[in-house]
Design an enzyme around this catalytic site. Structure first.
Site, PDB file in Angstrom:
ATOM      1  CD  GLU A 157      -3.131  -0.946   0.172  1.00 30.95           C
ATOM      2  OE1 GLU A 157      -3.174   0.162  -0.338  1.00 30.95           O
ATOM      3  OE2 GLU A 157      -3.651  -1.648  -0.409  1.00 30.95           O
ATOM      4  CD  GLU A 186      -5.981   6.701  -3.595  1.00 33.12           C
ATOM      5  OE1 GLU A 186      -6.383   6.078  -4.550  1.00 33.12           O
ATOM      6  OE2 GLU A 186      -6.724   6.927  -2.482  1.00 33.12           O
TER       7      GLU A 186
END
Length: 240
Positions: A101, A110
């Site tokens: 991630e 992100e």
């Protein structure tokens, strides 16, 4: 009444009881996890992941072993259920997902996160706040208002009004990852269902059932690598 006979019966009963305890002690010891998590998530293990982040990564110095262990104080069941092997598999699984991630703890936010729509307007319990974005942040990239809201409530921060705290506070960031893990993945891996179901719990809609086999393969690769480092078998059911 024959008191001598009664004493003999009682002595024999206690002998059998004591024998049963002695016989079961090794089994009880083997069933307990007596290895401290700090011995498993060693400096070498943690930094072996974090040190792969380039010097210009936003996560460089943000994700630290000390912050992980500070966050872990709020989740005593992480890595402590079952045997030492169970603990190692759970730790390997957690850090496999963290590695994927965050790109070896490089990213906090992100990539292109602000351009995404992570507001579930149908969720009235944790409604989105105007001007706030609930894209992925932190070790496990917590996303969506329906995760930020309850995570904040459980941990003690305002997840809906201040989702950016996950990018400012490393301890809270790790706490959100552990909160999500304990609520969605912990029982899957500790009950022996395997690593595959944890992939589905984290990003199943996009990756599982042929959605993105490349990312699934990378998660499995990291998990397998960490299991090897920790000296434990991966177990079955690796994919989703």
């Amino acid at each position: 009444m024959n008191f001598s006979s009664s004493r003999k019966h009682y002595s024999y009963f206690f002998f059998l009881f004591a024998l049963a305890i002695v016989v079961d002690v090794p089994r009880l010891i083997l069933a307990q996890n007596i290895t401290p998590i700090s011995d498993i998530v060693s400096d070498a293990f943690f930094n072996g992941i974090a040190d792969q982040a380039a010097s210009n990564c936003e996560g460089k110095g943000f994700y630290t072993r000390a912050r992980f262990f500070e966050a872990l104080k709020s989740y005593p069941n992480f890595g402590t259920v079952g045997s030492t092997d169970d603990s190692k598999r759970e730790i390997a699984a957690f850090f496999a997902h963290v590695t994927h991630e965050t790109g070896h703890m490089c990213y906090i936010n992100e990539i292109n996160g602000p351009s995404g729509d992570y507001c579930d307007e149908n969720n009235t319990e944790y409604p989105c706040v105007s001007g706030k974005n609930y894209y992925g942040r932190g070790p496990i990239q917590l996303s969506w208002n329906f995760n930020y809201g309850p995570a904040g409530k459980a941990i003690g921060f305002d997840g809906l009004n201040d989702p950016d705290i996950l990018a400012r506070d490393g301890v809270i960031s790790f706490k959100t990852a552990l909160w999500y893990w304990m609520n969605n993945c912990h029982s899957l891996i500790t009950s022996g269902q395997g690593f595959g179901p944890t992939i589905r719990a984290i990003n199943g809609q996009l990756e599982c059932d042929g959605g993105n086999p490349q990312t699934v393969a990378r998660r499995i690769e990291y998990y397998t690598q960490y299991c090897q480092q920790l000296g434990v078998e991966t177990g079955d059911n690796l994919t989703c």
